[in-house]
Scaffold this motif. Structure first.
Motif, PDB file in Angstrom:
ATOM      1  N   LEU A 141      39.496  52.210  55.908  1.00 13.29           N
ATOM      2  CA  LEU A 141      39.354  51.758  54.579  1.00 13.29           C
ATOM      3  C   LEU A 141      39.134  50.178  54.389  1.00 13.29           C
ATOM      4  CD1 LEU A 141      42.143  53.884  53.086  1.00 13.29           C
ATOM      5  CD2 LEU A 141      39.795  54.308  53.133  1.00 13.29           C
ATOM      6  N   PHE A 142      39.968  49.292  55.177  1.00 15.59           N
ATOM      7  CA  PHE A 142      39.862  47.769  55.416  1.00 15.59           C
ATOM      8  C   PHE A 142      38.576  47.607  55.667  1.00 15.59           C
ATOM      9  CE2 PHE A 142      40.006  44.094  57.831  1.00 15.59           C
ATOM     10  CZ  PHE A 142      40.168  43.183  57.018  1.00 15.59           C
ATOM     11  N   ASP A 143      37.884  48.143  56.810  1.00 12.67           N
ATOM     12  CA  ASP A 143      36.530  47.699  57.342  1.00 12.67           C
ATOM     13  C   ASP A 143      35.773  48.112  56.321  1.00 12.67           C
ATOM     14  OD1 ASP A 143      37.512  46.780  59.582  1.00 12.67           O
ATOM     15  OD2 ASP A 143      37.099  48.535  60.643  1.00 12.67           O
ATOM     16  N   GLU A 144      35.686  49.261  55.257  1.00 14.87           N
ATOM     17  CA  GLU A 144      34.960  49.618  54.239  1.00 14.87           C
ATOM     18  C   GLU A 144      35.019  48.571  53.276  1.00 14.87           C
ATOM     19  OE1 GLU A 144      34.021  52.804  50.859  1.00 14.87           O
ATOM     20  OE2 GLU A 144      35.567  53.222  52.265  1.00 14.87           O
ATOM     21  N   TYR A 145      36.147  48.128  52.683  1.00 14.02           N
ATOM     22  CA  TYR A 145      36.357  47.100  51.910  1.00 14.02           C
ATOM     23  C   TYR A 145      35.630  45.916  52.204  1.00 14.02           C
ATOM     24  CZ  TYR A 145      38.419  43.682  48.809  1.00 14.02           C
ATOM     25  OH  TYR A 145      38.558  42.614  47.935  1.00 14.02           O
ATOM     26  N   GLU A 146      35.860  45.384  53.366  1.00 13.50           N
ATOM     27  CA  GLU A 146      35.400  44.191  53.815  1.00 13.50           C
ATOM     28  C   GLU A 146      33.646  44.178  53.868  1.00 13.50           C
ATOM     29  OE1 GLU A 146      37.125  41.039  55.492  1.00 13.50           O
ATOM     30  OE2 GLU A 146      38.023  41.921  53.901  1.00 13.50           O
ATOM     31  N   ALA A 147      33.402  45.147  54.333  1.00 10.71           N
ATOM     32  CA  ALA A 147      31.899  45.261  54.469  1.00 10.71           C
ATOM     33  C   ALA A 147      31.522  45.132  53.021  1.00 10.71           C
ATOM     34  CB  ALA A 147      31.364  46.351  54.993  1.00 10.71           C
ATOM     35  N   ARG A 148      31.902  45.680  52.206  1.00 12.40           N
ATOM     36  CA  ARG A 148      31.284  45.840  50.695  1.00 12.40           C
ATOM     37  C   ARG A 148      31.534  44.384  49.980  1.00 12.40           C
ATOM     38  NH1 ARG A 148      32.995  51.519  48.318  1.00 12.40           N
ATOM     39  NH2 ARG A 148      31.534  50.806  46.552  1.00 12.40           N
ATOM     40  N   VAL A 149      32.742  43.890  50.091  1.00 10.79           N
ATOM     41  CA  VAL A 149      32.960  42.486  49.434  1.00 10.79           C
ATOM     42  C   VAL A 149      32.240  41.300  50.338  1.00 10.79           C
ATOM     43  CG1 VAL A 149      34.920  43.258  48.357  1.00 10.79           C
ATOM     44  CG2 VAL A 149      35.216  41.954  50.625  1.00 10.79           C
ATOM     45  N   LEU A 150      32.075  41.231  51.386  1.00  8.19           N
ATOM     46  CA  LEU A 150      31.333  40.194  52.507  1.00  8.19           C
ATOM     47  C   LEU A 150      29.840  40.350  52.048  1.00  8.19           C
ATOM     48  CD1 LEU A 150      33.338  40.350  55.828  1.00  8.19           C
ATOM     49  CD2 LEU A 150      33.706  38.616  53.914  1.00  8.19           C
ATOM     50  N   ALA A 151      29.339  41.308  51.815  1.00  8.85           N
ATOM     51  CA  ALA A 151      27.936  41.557  51.332  1.00  8.85           C
ATOM     52  C   ALA A 151      27.674  40.853  49.926  1.00  8.85           C
ATOM     53  CB  ALA A 151      27.372  42.987  51.275  1.00  8.85           C
ATOM     54  N   LEU A 160      36.289  47.360  43.401  1.00  9.63           N
ATOM     55  CA  LEU A 160      36.874  47.738  44.776  1.00  9.63           C
ATOM     56  C   LEU A 160      38.076  47.406  44.984  1.00  9.63           C
ATOM     57  CD1 LEU A 160      33.931  46.212  47.018  1.00  9.63           C
ATOM     58  CD2 LEU A 160      34.398  48.637  46.317  1.00  9.63           C
ATOM     59  N   GLN A 161      38.926  46.929  43.826  1.00  7.58           N
ATOM     60  CA  GLN A 161      40.512  46.499  43.846  1.00  7.58           C
ATOM     61  C   GLN A 161      41.268  47.613  44.399  1.00  7.58           C
ATOM     62  OE1 GLN A 161      40.368  43.160  44.449  1.00  7.58           O
ATOM     63  NE2 GLN A 161      42.416  43.582  43.514  1.00  7.58           N
ATOM     64  N   GLN A 162      41.043  48.849  43.805  1.00  6.37           N
ATOM     65  CA  GLN A 162      41.597  50.113  44.308  1.00  6.37           C
ATOM     66  C   GLN A 162      41.724  50.328  45.867  1.00  6.37           C
ATOM     67  OE1 GLN A 162      43.741  51.938  42.352  1.00  6.37           O
ATOM     68  NE2 GLN A 162      44.657  52.840  44.183  1.00  6.37           N
ATOM     69  N   LEU A 163      40.567  50.211  46.357  1.00  6.07           N
ATOM     70  CA  LEU A 163      40.145  50.208  47.914  1.00  6.07           C
ATOM     71  C   LEU A 163      41.146  49.264  48.437  1.00  6.07           C
ATOM     72  CD1 LEU A 163      38.719  51.669  50.008  1.00  6.07           C
ATOM     73  CD2 LEU A 163      36.900  50.276  49.793  1.00  6.07           C
ATOM     74  N   TRP A 164      41.049  48.147  48.094  1.00  5.04           N
ATOM     75  CA  TRP A 164      41.762  47.139  48.612  1.00  5.04           C
ATOM     76  C   TRP A 164      43.265  47.414  48.755  1.00  5.04           C
ATOM     77  CZ3 TRP A 164      42.171  43.178  52.021  1.00  5.04           C
ATOM     78  CH2 TRP A 164      43.209  42.341  51.842  1.00  5.04           C
ATOM     79  N   LEU A 165      43.855  47.959  47.421  1.00  3.86           N
ATOM     80  CA  LEU A 165      45.247  48.360  47.452  1.00  3.86           C
ATOM     81  C   LEU A 165      45.522  49.382  48.471  1.00  3.86           C
ATOM     82  CD1 LEU A 165      45.938  48.215  43.776  1.00  3.86           C
ATOM     83  CD2 LEU A 165      46.599  46.500  45.370  1.00  3.86           C
ATOM     84  N   GLU A 166      44.709  50.392  48.675  1.00  3.55           N
ATOM     85  CA  GLU A 166      44.708  51.735  49.609  1.00  3.55           C
ATOM     86  C   GLU A 166      44.781  51.298  50.964  1.00  3.55           C
ATOM     87  OE1 GLU A 166      41.873  54.539  48.122  1.00  3.55           O
ATOM     88  OE2 GLU A 166      42.890  54.638  46.024  1.00  3.55           O
ATOM     89  N   CYS A 167      44.007  50.222  51.219  1.00  4.35           N
ATOM     90  CA  CYS A 167      43.968  49.876  52.663  1.00  4.35           C
ATOM     91  C   CYS A 167      45.116  49.369  53.225  1.00  4.35           C
ATOM     92  CB  CYS A 167      42.582  49.106  53.119  1.00  4.35           C
ATOM     93  SG  CYS A 167      42.916  47.291  52.743  1.00  4.35           S
ATOM     94  N   GLY A 168      45.954  48.769  52.426  1.00  7.33           N
ATOM     95  CA  GLY A 168      47.197  48.264  53.028  1.00  7.33           C
ATOM     96  C   GLY A 168      47.437  47.017  53.537  1.00  7.33           C
ATOM     97  N   ALA A 169      46.296  46.181  53.410  1.00  5.65           N
ATOM     98  CA  ALA A 169      46.195  44.745  54.097  1.00  5.65           C
ATOM     99  C   ALA A 169      46.717  43.843  52.916  1.00  5.65           C
ATOM    100  CB  ALA A 169      44.850  44.313  54.349  1.00  5.65           C
ATOM    101  N   SER A 170      47.035  42.623  53.389  1.00  9.66           N
ATOM    102  CA  SER A 170      47.387  41.590  52.620  1.00  9.66           C
ATOM    103  C   SER A 170      46.492  40.356  52.879  1.00  9.66           C
ATOM    104  CB  SER A 170      48.941  41.254  52.317  1.00  9.66           C
ATOM    105  OG  SER A 170      49.367  40.946  53.552  1.00  9.66           O
ATOM    106  N   SER A 171      46.512  39.490  51.956  1.00 13.45           N
ATOM    107  CA  SER A 171      45.772  38.247  52.455  1.00 13.45           C
ATOM    108  C   SER A 171      46.288  36.878  51.551  1.00 13.45           C
ATOM    109  CB  SER A 171      44.175  38.306  52.052  1.00 13.45           C
ATOM    110  OG  SER A 171      44.082  38.309  50.404  1.00 13.45           O
ATOM    111  N   THR A 172      46.087  35.730  52.453  1.00 13.21           N
ATOM    112  CA  THR A 172      46.630  34.487  51.582  1.00 13.21           C
ATOM    113  C   THR A 172      45.107  33.470  51.665  1.00 13.21           C
ATOM    114  OG1 THR A 172      47.278  33.554  53.665  1.00 13.21           O
ATOM    115  CG2 THR A 172      48.970  34.619  52.102  1.00 13.21           C
ATOM    116  N   LEU A 173      44.985  32.821  50.689  1.00 13.83           N
ATOM    117  CA  LEU A 173      43.673  31.975  50.850  1.00 13.83           C
ATOM    118  C   LEU A 173      44.415  30.426  50.550  1.00 13.83           C
ATOM    119  CD1 LEU A 173      41.796  33.372  47.782  1.00 13.83           C
ATOM    120  CD2 LEU A 173      41.343  33.770  50.188  1.00 13.83           C
ATOM    121  N   THR A 174      43.808  29.603  51.581  1.00  9.71           N
ATOM    122  CA  THR A 174      44.031  28.127  51.595  1.00  9.71           C
ATOM    123  C   THR A 174      42.568  27.513  51.630  1.00  9.71           C
ATOM    124  OG1 THR A 174      45.881  28.706  52.987  1.00  9.71           O
ATOM    125  CG2 THR A 174      45.135  26.804  52.897  1.00  9.71           C
ATOM    126  N   GLU A 175      42.492  26.485  50.533  1.00 13.23           N
ATOM    127  CA  GLU A 175      41.392  25.719  50.636  1.00 13.23           C
ATOM    128  C   GLU A 175      41.365  24.602  51.727  1.00 13.23           C
ATOM    129  OE1 GLU A 175      38.661  22.742  47.832  1.00 13.23           O
ATOM    130  OE2 GLU A 175      40.148  23.888  47.076  1.00 13.23           O
TER     131      GLU A 175
END
Length: 93
Positions: free
Chosen positions: A16-26, A71-86
């Motif tokens: 699920l994570f890899d699917e989410y990543e592929a779609r949002v990075l595109a 794609l937010q639901q897919l993100w939630l279902e994948c179980g990953a978490s993230s932080t952003l830093t400029e």
């Protein structure tokens, strides 16, 4: 604008994570952004992205992109978490 995205994927469902990543990075290119680097730790627990956006408004447009929002639901279902830093390159102002 450079963003460091740190992803904790230690508890993620990787398919699920890899699917989410592929779609949002595109979507990055349609907002003038570029994935500069994508690294995954050898233990598969962490992933790090360095992403360049032309400016803050391009980043906000990416975040509000209807496809990404959808794609937010897919993100939630994948179980990953993230932080952003400029970030900036050392020696640059």
């Amino acid at each position: 604008m450079l963003l460091l995205v740190q992803l904790d994927i230690s508890q993620a469902e990787m398919a699920l994570f890899d699917e989410y990543e592929a779609r949002v990075l595109a979507l990055l290119g349609s907002h003038g952004a570029k994935l500069v680097e994508r690294l995954r730790s050898t233990d598969q627990a962490t992933e790090v992205h360095l992403v360049h956006f032309p400016d803050a408004s391009a980043f906000e447009a990416y975040r509000a992109d209807p496809v990404r929002v959808g794609l937010q639901q897919l993100w939630l279902e994948c179980g990953a978490s993230s932080t952003l830093t400029e970030v900036r390159r050392v020696g640059e102002t």
